[in-house]
Design a protein around this motif. Structure first.
Motif, short mmCIF file in Angstrom:
data_model
loop_
_atom_site.label_atom_id
_atom_site.label_comp_id
_atom_site.label_asym_id
_atom_site.label_seq_id
_atom_site.Cartn_x
_atom_site.Cartn_y
_atom_site.Cartn_z
N ALA A 161 0.84 -1.20 0.00
CA ALA A 161 0.00 0.00 0.00
C ALA A 161 0.88 1.25 0.00
CB ALA A 161 -0.94 -0.01 1.21
N TYR A 164 3.01 1.50 -3.46
CA TYR A 164 2.28 1.86 -4.66
C TYR A 164 1.41 3.11 -4.47
CZ TYR A 164 4.13 -2.55 -6.27
OH TYR A 164 4.99 -3.56 -6.62
N ASP A 188 -5.52 1.81 0.13
CA ASP A 188 -4.61 2.91 -0.23
C ASP A 188 -5.25 3.77 -1.31
OD1 ASP A 188 -3.75 2.11 -3.02
OD2 ASP A 188 -2.98 0.36 -1.95
N VAL A 191 -1.71 3.90 -7.02
CA VAL A 191 -1.83 3.76 -8.47
C VAL A 191 -2.97 2.86 -8.93
CG1 VAL A 191 0.60 4.27 -8.91
CG2 VAL A 191 -0.09 1.90 -8.54
N GLY A 192 -3.39 1.94 -8.07
CA GLY A 192 -4.46 1.01 -8.46
C GLY A 192 -3.95 -0.09 -9.37
N VAL A 201 -2.76 -10.84 -9.56
CA VAL A 201 -1.77 -10.27 -8.63
C VAL A 201 -1.33 -11.25 -7.54
CG1 VAL A 201 -2.31 -7.82 -8.99
CG2 VAL A 201 -3.54 -9.12 -7.21
N PHE A 206 4.13 -12.49 -10.48
CA PHE A 206 3.35 -11.57 -11.32
C PHE A 206 3.52 -10.14 -10.85
CE2 PHE A 206 -0.24 -8.95 -12.43
CZ PHE A 206 -0.33 -9.18 -13.80
N VAL A 208 2.30 -6.07 -12.15
CA VAL A 208 1.53 -5.33 -13.14
C VAL A 208 2.46 -4.64 -14.13
CG1 VAL A 208 -0.03 -3.37 -13.49
CG2 VAL A 208 -0.46 -5.01 -11.62
N THR A 219 9.50 -8.25 -5.95
CA THR A 219 9.86 -9.58 -6.45
C THR A 219 8.66 -10.26 -7.10
OG1 THR A 219 9.22 -10.55 -4.36
CG2 THR A 219 11.52 -9.93 -4.59
N LEU A 221 6.53 -11.81 -5.36
CA LEU A 221 6.20 -12.97 -4.51
C LEU A 221 5.37 -12.61 -3.29
CD1 LEU A 221 9.55 -14.99 -4.58
CD2 LEU A 221 7.38 -15.59 -5.65
N LEU A 223 2.46 -11.09 -2.62
CA LEU A 223 1.04 -11.43 -2.51
C LEU A 223 0.80 -12.94 -2.60
CD1 LEU A 223 -0.72 -8.57 -4.53
CD2 LEU A 223 -0.70 -8.92 -2.05
N ALA A 224 1.68 -13.65 -3.30
CA ALA A 224 1.56 -15.12 -3.34
C ALA A 224 1.80 -15.66 -1.93
CB ALA A 224 2.56 -15.72 -4.32
N SER A 247 -6.44 0.94 -4.07
CA SER A 247 -6.77 -0.47 -3.92
C SER A 247 -7.14 -0.80 -2.49
CB SER A 247 -5.57 -1.35 -4.29
OG SER A 247 -5.00 -0.94 -5.50
N PHE A 249 -7.27 -4.35 -0.08
CA PHE A 249 -7.08 -5.79 0.10
C PHE A 249 -7.74 -6.19 1.41
CE2 PHE A 249 -4.11 -7.16 -3.19
CZ PHE A 249 -3.65 -5.95 -3.68
P1 ADP Z 1 5.87 -6.95 -5.53
O1 ADP Z 1 7.03 -7.47 -4.75
O2 ADP Z 1 6.17 -6.71 -6.97
O3 ADP Z 1 5.17 -5.82 -4.87
P2 ADP Z 1 3.50 -8.51 -4.89
O4 ADP Z 1 3.24 -9.96 -5.06
O5 ADP Z 1 3.44 -7.96 -3.51
O6 ADP Z 1 4.89 -8.22 -5.57
O7 ADP Z 1 2.48 -7.74 -5.81
C1 ADP Z 1 2.32 -8.14 -7.16
C2 ADP Z 1 1.96 -6.95 -8.03
O8 ADP Z 1 0.66 -6.46 -7.68
C3 ADP Z 1 2.89 -5.75 -7.83
O9 ADP Z 1 4.03 -5.83 -8.66
C4 ADP Z 1 1.99 -4.60 -8.20
O10 ADP Z 1 1.99 -4.45 -9.59
C5 ADP Z 1 0.61 -5.05 -7.77
N1 ADP Z 1 0.21 -4.50 -6.46
C6 ADP Z 1 0.28 -5.12 -5.26
N2 ADP Z 1 -0.22 -4.34 -4.27
C7 ADP Z 1 -0.61 -3.19 -4.86
C8 ADP Z 1 -1.22 -1.98 -4.39
N3 ADP Z 1 -1.52 -1.78 -3.09
N4 ADP Z 1 -1.49 -1.03 -5.31
C9 ADP Z 1 -1.22 -1.20 -6.62
N5 ADP Z 1 -0.65 -2.32 -7.13
C10 ADP Z 1 -0.35 -3.29 -6.26
#
Ligand code: ADP
Length: 270
Positions: A161, A164, A188, A191-192, A201, A206, A208, A219, A221, A223-224, A247, A249
């Protein structure tokens, strides 16, 4: 995708009967596939930073007489090796979580404490970007689980949060009890996420925007890992987002039938 995998064995019973034994190996096969894909992903993701470290070390060697260049290459070497360290740590964490179906020894954990810890770990980084983290009312709710893993999961959401969002914006963290579950929400104004990517995500590796994420040290990783932690706690995670606006969560975990309130002694000790 929907294929089934059976292992078939024949057993003879005397001379007249043949017994057909079919074991369902579908789940085992699926896990095997998950593992194979993961290994392929890992090799791919490690190649770039490892190659960068090698090239930077060579460049450093050749620039030995030029102090400005030496410093530049040394700084990049430091940041690439940090990235590698983070990547390997997260890979180990995720493979451990993937291999584990359920938690081994769940403990009673205070959700308010988890949230407070996770938010504290992000105060410095948020402060540097002038981002305010607002935490909602305490709920006194408890869940059964692994405190360290839960703090890590919420910490990942709050860190994202903050990462981004732009300078001066606000991140909200709330807890509420809803229908036998505890919901932790991280919102947050950043950027969304494009609608087409919302489902993706939570996939490992993965991002964006690959280029941007690489610069922010992401990385792919985080959110996974969060998803696996939540699933191992019998819960789920959802995301809402509007591109350019922010966004949200939400983690949902079954609530343990205790609260701070009813764990207080009702009579004084004799
Ligand atoms: P990273 O280490 O790249 O942040 P995550 O697995 O935590 O990896 O998130 C995967 C992708 O989801 C991010 O690269 C980003 O593009 C998107 N993302 C995650 N959380 C947010 C958020 N709060 N706002 C916007 N995009 C997000």
């Amino acid at each position: 995708e929907a294929s089934m995998h059976f292992r078939v064995r024949l057993a003879t019973l005397g001379t007249r009967y043949v017994l057909l034994l079919a074991d369902d190996h579908t789940e085992a096969f699926r896990l095997d596939e998950v593992r194979r894909d993961f290994v392929a992903n890992i090799s791919h993701e490690l190649k770039t930073p490892i190659a960068a470290v090698g090239l930077l070390a060579e460049a450093l060697d050749q620039a030995a007489d030029e102090p400005v260049q030496v410093r530049r290459f040394a700084n990049r070497l430091t940041s690439e090796s940090r990235r590698l360290a983070r990547l390997t740590q997260e890979i180990i964490e995720l493979s451990r979580l993937q291999a584990q179906e359920a938690l081994e020894l769940p403990e009673l954990v205070s959700v308010d404490a988890i949230v407070a810890d996770a938010v504290d770990q992000n105060r410095v980084v948020a402060g540097a970007a002038n981002i305010t983290i607002a935490v909602g009312k305490k709920t006194r709710a408890y869940v059964y689980g692994d405190e360290q893993l839960l703090v890590m999961a919420v910490n990942n959401l709050v860190a994202n949060a903050v990462a981004y969002s732009s300078e001066g914006s606000r991140v909200g963290v709330g807890v509420r009890r809803n229908d036998g579950a505890v919901e932790i929400t991280v919102t947050d104004q950043g950027v969304g996420i494009p609608e087409a990517d919302l489902d993706r995500v939570f996939e490992r590796f993965f991002r964006v925007d690959q280029a941007r994420a690489r610069n922010t040290g992401g990385t792919g990783l985080g959110l996974a890992i969060v998803k696996h932690v939540v699933q191992n706690h019998g819960g789920d995670i959802r995301v809402w987002s509007q591109l350019g606006h922010g966004s949200t969560f939400t983690i949902r975990i079954p609530e343990a039938p205790v609260t701070d309130h009813n764990s207080l002694p009702t009579t004084t000790a004799l």
